[in-house]
Scaffold this motif. Structure first.
Motif, short mmCIF file in Angstrom:
data_model
loop_
_atom_site.label_atom_id
_atom_site.label_comp_id
_atom_site.label_asym_id
_atom_site.label_seq_id
_atom_site.Cartn_x
_atom_site.Cartn_y
_atom_site.Cartn_z
N UNK A 81 0.85 -1.25 -0.07
CA UNK A 81 0.05 0.04 -0.06
C UNK A 81 0.84 1.15 0.06
N UNK A 82 1.93 1.39 0.79
CA UNK A 82 2.68 2.37 0.80
C UNK A 82 3.24 2.71 -0.72
N UNK A 83 3.92 1.72 -1.36
CA UNK A 83 4.31 1.93 -2.72
C UNK A 83 3.28 2.51 -3.63
N UNK A 84 2.21 1.84 -3.49
CA UNK A 84 1.08 2.26 -4.27
C UNK A 84 0.70 3.58 -3.99
N UNK A 85 0.75 4.00 -2.77
CA UNK A 85 0.34 5.37 -2.60
C UNK A 85 1.24 6.32 -3.25
N UNK A 86 2.33 6.16 -2.96
CA UNK A 86 3.52 7.10 -3.69
C UNK A 86 3.30 7.27 -5.28
N UNK A 87 3.20 5.93 -5.67
CA UNK A 87 2.87 6.01 -7.24
C UNK A 87 1.71 6.79 -7.60
N UNK A 88 0.47 6.78 -6.82
CA UNK A 88 -0.72 7.20 -7.20
C UNK A 88 -0.66 8.95 -6.98
N UNK A 89 0.55 9.49 -6.28
CA UNK A 89 0.50 10.78 -5.68
C UNK A 89 1.33 11.61 -7.20
N UNK A 90 1.45 11.15 -8.13
CA UNK A 90 1.94 11.77 -9.25
C UNK A 90 3.36 11.95 -9.25
N UNK A 138 11.51 -7.88 2.49
CA UNK A 138 10.37 -6.85 2.63
C UNK A 138 10.88 -5.60 3.20
N UNK A 139 11.91 -5.74 4.57
CA UNK A 139 12.35 -4.50 4.90
C UNK A 139 13.29 -3.68 4.03
N UNK A 140 14.32 -4.48 3.52
CA UNK A 140 14.88 -3.55 2.53
C UNK A 140 14.20 -3.02 1.56
N UNK A 141 13.18 -3.67 1.01
CA UNK A 141 12.28 -2.92 -0.22
C UNK A 141 11.65 -1.70 0.18
N UNK A 142 11.25 -1.77 1.54
CA UNK A 142 10.57 -0.73 2.08
C UNK A 142 11.69 0.50 2.14
#
Lengths: 216, 216
Positions: A81-90, A138-142
């Motif tokens: 969800x965090x990655x998706x939110x960033x991408x959706x923010x323009x 997972x941690x490093x991806x974040x």
DNA sequence: GCCTGAATTATACGCGTGTATAATTGAAGG
DNA sequence: CCTTCAATTATACACGCGTATAATTCAGGC
């Protein structure tokens, strides 16, 4: 053939492999969040998924296989969800970072259930190599995503790696405290503190008003 | 009387109540850190403490009583050294804060063992009211101490409460990451990042050199 | 020098666990 | 329509758990 009324054998219901795996994994996560790892016995998992313990063995081999699958699902649910939110923010770097931070501390993610679930798995990541690998990935991806967002920022006087580690730690800590002591904060306070602190760490103008653009 | 060589009864050794309680609690913490909560069975705890399972019942009533005692001891071991370090640092507010931060991320505290131990207890704090109260008390004591240290600082543009929450979160997160992924950081890096980030959060001059005053 | 009582050990019980294996069901292919 | 085979359930087993209770050992008061 024995009439249904006289046979107490559980009705035989077929389903797709994907649906069965998903149902079993979801049952594990529910049970762990509710009662800790101890509550996720094979019998309890099977009962919640509406099947029989033997099916778990059929699909996952043994209990460790089940737990590993559940852990992978949990990590994805936290990071994606965090990655998706960033991408959706323009494309604006500041907006992207703010969206990422807000998503990381979203009330849904801040649920004590998630924190409990995460904590319940931590000790296993120290002894089970497969879980440990999944955890590090997972941690490093974040953290890498965070570092990329920071590197794209206009001006930052801290090395991106240092800033990413510090900001990531701040998020982890706030997520932890917010999830564990929900009544210790007024609603929205955790997100606001994150944005304020991030702005100071990164030499950015205030970010707080960015998160309040969600009018009805 | 049966000769000792023929009696396989465990030798009867008396000890003080304090020593017995301490040994049992220490055994619990060791076992939990090594193999998770599952490893701390009454039999294993008794064996490590050099006694018999029945003694646990004698001193702690039941397993929950034992676990509660162990949790209290763990919290104290985590919080007390930080408070002591601040007090030992004299009267200069900046030095006191730096000492507190350094103690919180001391290599000894950063051991994965401690993090594992802490995580293993988290889920229980959500369902066991006594553990929950102990958790909140320890957490708030830590955060209040931090807030007091911050309030004593010469200039801080953030409200002390906000600064304390943010700094506490930062410490928690760094402690977590450093303990869980020790090979992800070079030695001393975690402490350095904490001091750098704290300085930025609190509008302080650099704190890093303060921690390097420990020459041989 | 016994006697009382707390400290400590020993034994037993019932339960729930994970695993293994056998029995059943139903759908698909010839 | 019958056969085959994977999906699913049912049953059994051995083990370790927490708890309870009885049996022992020791120290101190009288």
């Amino acid at each position: 053939m024995i009439p249904a009324a006289l046979s107490d054998r559980r009705p035989y219901l077929r389903d797709s492999e994907d649906a069965r795996r998903a149902a079993l994994v979801a049952a594990v996560l529910d049970l762990v969040a509710e009662g800790g790892v101890d509550a996720a016995t094979l019998r309890a998992v099977a009962a919640r998924a509406g099947v029989t313990p033997g099916l778990i063995r059929h699909y996952f081999g043994d209990k460790d296989g089940l737990m590993r699958a559940a852990y992978g699902r949990m990590m994805a649910a936290m990071v994606d969800p965090c990655l998706a939110a960033a991408d959706a923010a323009g494309v604006d770097p500041v907006a992207r970072l703010a969206a990422f931070l807000a998503a990381a501390l979203d009330p849904a993610a801040l649920d004590g259930r998630t924190v409990t679930l995460w904590a319940a798995y931590i000790h296993r990541t120290r002894h089970d190599p497969a879980l440990r690998a999944a955890h590090e990935a997972g941690y490093l991806a974040f953290r890498d995503a965070l570092e990329a967002l920071i590197a794209a920022l206009p001006a930052c006087h801290l090395p991106p790696r240092v800033a990413a580690i510090a900001l990531n730690a701040l998020l982890d800590g706030l997520w932890l405290e917010g999830g564990l002591l929900p009544q210790g904060f007024v609603p929205g306070e955790v997100q606001r503190i994150a944005l304020t602190a991030a702005a100071r760490l990164l030499d950015l103008p205030e970010l707080t008003e960015l998160s309040e653009t969600e009018g009805p």
